[in-house]
Every structure is written in structure tokens, then in C-alpha cells.
Design a protein around this motif. Sequence first.
Motif, PDB file in Angstrom:
ATOM      1  N   ASN A 114       7.352 -20.162 -52.369  1.00  0.00           N
ATOM      2  CA  ASN A 114       6.866 -19.970 -50.718  1.00  0.00           C
ATOM      3  C   ASN A 114       5.383 -19.588 -50.484  1.00  0.00           C
ATOM      4  OD1 ASN A 114       9.628 -20.611 -49.487  1.00  0.00           O
ATOM      5  ND2 ASN A 114      10.235 -18.625 -50.462  1.00  0.00           N
ATOM      6  N   VAL A 115       4.545 -20.185 -50.091  1.00  0.00           N
ATOM      7  CA  VAL A 115       3.271 -20.057 -50.096  1.00  0.00           C
ATOM      8  C   VAL A 115       2.930 -19.033 -48.887  1.00  0.00           C
ATOM      9  CG1 VAL A 115       1.169 -21.082 -49.575  1.00  0.00           C
ATOM     10  CG2 VAL A 115       2.799 -22.395 -51.061  1.00  0.00           C
ATOM     11  N   PHE A 116       1.893 -18.110 -49.385  1.00  0.00           N
ATOM     12  CA  PHE A 116       1.443 -17.220 -48.308  1.00  0.00           C
ATOM     13  C   PHE A 116       0.133 -17.008 -48.867  1.00  0.00           C
ATOM     14  CE2 PHE A 116       2.844 -14.186 -51.832  1.00  0.00           C
ATOM     15  CZ  PHE A 116       2.277 -13.303 -51.789  1.00  0.00           C
ATOM     16  N   CYS A 117      -0.634 -16.499 -47.820  1.00  0.00           N
ATOM     17  CA  CYS A 117      -2.045 -16.140 -47.987  1.00  0.00           C
ATOM     18  C   CYS A 117      -2.515 -14.568 -47.856  1.00  0.00           C
ATOM     19  CB  CYS A 117      -3.067 -16.787 -46.807  1.00  0.00           C
ATOM     20  SG  CYS A 117      -2.882 -18.556 -47.210  1.00  0.00           S
ATOM     21  N   LEU A 118      -3.369 -14.076 -48.769  1.00  0.00           N
ATOM     22  CA  LEU A 118      -3.968 -12.774 -48.778  1.00  0.00           C
ATOM     23  C   LEU A 118      -5.226 -12.694 -48.155  1.00  0.00           C
ATOM     24  CD1 LEU A 118      -4.092  -9.684 -49.425  1.00  0.00           C
ATOM     25  CD2 LEU A 118      -4.738 -10.438 -51.717  1.00  0.00           C
ATOM     26  N   LEU A 119      -5.262 -12.371 -47.015  1.00  0.00           N
ATOM     27  CA  LEU A 119      -6.647 -12.424 -46.082  1.00  0.00           C
ATOM     28  C   LEU A 119      -7.682 -11.381 -46.639  1.00  0.00           C
ATOM     29  CD1 LEU A 119      -5.145 -13.337 -42.885  1.00  0.00           C
ATOM     30  CD2 LEU A 119      -5.762 -14.927 -44.576  1.00  0.00           C
ATOM     31  N   ARG A 120      -8.913 -11.542 -46.404  1.00  0.00           N
ATOM     32  CA  ARG A 120      -9.857 -10.358 -46.521  1.00  0.00           C
ATOM     33  C   ARG A 120      -9.868  -9.286 -46.023  1.00  0.00           C
ATOM     34  NH1 ARG A 120     -15.880 -12.401 -48.300  1.00  0.00           N
ATOM     35  NH2 ARG A 120     -14.265 -13.101 -50.033  1.00  0.00           N
ATOM     36  N   ARG A 121      -9.780  -9.440 -44.784  1.00  0.00           N
ATOM     37  CA  ARG A 121      -9.969  -8.353 -43.730  1.00  0.00           C
ATOM     38  C   ARG A 121      -8.870  -7.210 -43.958  1.00  0.00           C
ATOM     39  NH1 ARG A 121      -9.005  -8.578 -37.315  1.00  0.00           N
ATOM     40  NH2 ARG A 121      -9.279  -6.423 -37.007  1.00  0.00           N
ATOM     41  N   ARG A 122      -8.946  -5.971 -44.003  1.00  0.00           N
ATOM     42  CA  ARG A 122      -8.411  -4.958 -44.261  1.00  0.00           C
ATOM     43  C   ARG A 122      -7.858  -4.324 -42.890  1.00  0.00           C
ATOM     44  NH1 ARG A 122      -9.820   0.291 -47.784  1.00  0.00           N
ATOM     45  NH2 ARG A 122      -8.394   1.789 -46.909  1.00  0.00           N
ATOM     46  N   LEU A 123      -6.625  -4.210 -42.698  1.00  0.00           N
ATOM     47  CA  LEU A 123      -6.085  -3.732 -41.582  1.00  0.00           C
ATOM     48  C   LEU A 123      -5.530  -2.275 -41.713  1.00  0.00           C
ATOM     49  CD1 LEU A 123      -3.882  -6.699 -40.405  1.00  0.00           C
ATOM     50  CD2 LEU A 123      -6.048  -6.215 -39.441  1.00  0.00           C
ATOM     51  N   ALA A 124      -5.655  -1.540 -40.371  1.00  0.00           N
ATOM     52  CA  ALA A 124      -5.146  -0.111 -40.324  1.00  0.00           C
ATOM     53  C   ALA A 124      -3.680  -0.363 -40.325  1.00  0.00           C
ATOM     54  CB  ALA A 124      -5.660   0.481 -39.042  1.00  0.00           C
ATOM     55  N   PRO A 125      -2.997   0.740 -40.860  1.00  0.00           N
ATOM     56  CA  PRO A 125      -1.641   0.603 -41.016  1.00  0.00           C
ATOM     57  C   PRO A 125      -1.129   1.176 -39.665  1.00  0.00           C
ATOM     58  CG  PRO A 125      -2.351   2.353 -42.369  1.00  0.00           C
ATOM     59  CD  PRO A 125      -3.621   1.495 -42.032  1.00  0.00           C
ATOM     60  N   LEU A 126      -0.024   0.521 -39.377  1.00  0.00           N
ATOM     61  CA  LEU A 126       0.580   0.861 -37.835  1.00  0.00           C
ATOM     62  C   LEU A 126       1.073   2.094 -37.782  1.00  0.00           C
ATOM     63  CD1 LEU A 126       2.254  -2.475 -37.062  1.00  0.00           C
ATOM     64  CD2 LEU A 126       0.274  -1.582 -36.188  1.00  0.00           C
TER      65      LEU A 126
END
Length: 126
Positions: A114-126
Amino acid sequence: MASRISELVLGCRDPEALARFWCEVLDFVVLGREDDGSMEIGPREGFGGAQPTLFLSRRDRPEPGLTRLHIDVNATDRDQDAELERLLALGARPADIGQTGEESWHVLADPEGNVFCLLRRRLAPL
């Protein structure tokens, strides 16, 4: 008021194996199991929180064609390169869907393809 995503459904042959993989990737826990082996995983607060859950629907045969829905993930506590290394160590593998190589994201496949993408932007954990 608008609708929002509450869960994503992913057909798979081995929900248990994918649950292990996606729980490690997303820091999720198993929320429930169905009699047919299907499983729901999600954040510790459970269904209905800020993040959608992932329902791993057991299928005996892979569905023909490409997956029409995929998951995008963003690192929360490390940069993209370090997260890519972690995902590959967990069993993800690079996937070629015709990208040019100039993208700011990485296209990967989980252990069942199953294809998924790892994006560059780092997100704050919830």
C-alpha cells in the motif's frame, strides 16, 4: 458545520502485520478487533479524536488496480531523512509511481504494497 475524516480504511491480507507496522509508524494502539480478523488502530484517545483511526479490513484477495486512497505522514520528532530511515527499518520500501525525483516527499509502500508518502514538513505532535 462540515464533515471531517474519522477513519481511513485499508484492505489487506494480514491486518495483524499491518497493525504492527502502522502502530509503530504512527504511535497508534489497537482499538478493536473484528471476528474476521479486521482491526481498528488509532491514537490512544480512540475514535473521534483529532486524528482519524485506521481500519484494516481483511481481504482474502488483493483488490485489482492501484490503491485509490493513500496515507500521507509527517514526522513529529525528527527530520524527514531520519524518519525515512526509521520507516525503511520498520519494513517500508521505496515505491515508484512515476515521480520525477524532484519531489519534496518520499513515496513508500507498506509491507503489503500500500503506497503512502512521507512529507517533508515536520508537524508538532498533538
